[in-house]
Design a protein around this motif. Structure first.
Motif: not given
Length: 139
Positions: A57-80
């Motif tokens: 799970l930690a690797t998925v978390y880190n990878t999604l944040h790397q993808f976000t920083e690289a502009g591949m995906i966006r973060v959408l904060a809908v709920e806290s």
């Protein structure tokens, strides 16, 4: 998965400046294989486990944040308590269906935003996120 899917994921990673490791390729393949969508870390982890991808799970978390920083995906904060990752990086807005934890795209052409404040000195507005919360009609 098709024979060309990993190459597509690998090319996407290279274009974004990320090294195409085996885990990144596998996660990118899962993430983008179904078109534009909204996922949480936990949902992508469940898909990876079901597909036989050995990843924490930690690797998925880190990878999604790397993808976000690289502009591949966006973060959408809908709920806290829950963050969604959006594979559609174009300008658009969202409906959030309360109780179902479902996120739906709204084309940017359907909403007009005006009277935005000036950005502070040395800053610029990157984009504006509008989230419209929905719930079933009360009888």
């Amino acid at each position: 998965m098709t024979a060309t899917a990993p190459a597509t994921a690998e090319m996407r990673l290279r274009r974004s400046g990320l090294r195409p490791t085996r885990q990144r390729i596998a996660l990118a393949d899962l993430l983008f294989a179904k078109g534009d969508r909204h996922l949480t870390v936990e949902e992508l982890h469940e898909e990876a486990v079901a597909a036989g991808v050995p990843v924490s799970l930690a690797t998925v978390y880190n990878t999604l944040h790397q993808f976000t920083e690289a502009g591949m995906i966006r973060v959408l904060a809908v709920e806290s308590a829950r963050t969604y990752f959006d594979t559609n990086v174009s300008d658009h807005h969202h409906f959030f269906v309360e109780g179902r934890n479902e996120v739906l795209d709204i084309p940017v052409s359907n909403i007009t935003i005006g009277n935005l404040p000036d950005a502070p000195e040395g800053m610029e507005i990157a984009h504006v996120d509008v989230v419209i919360r929905l719930r079933p009609k009360q009888a």
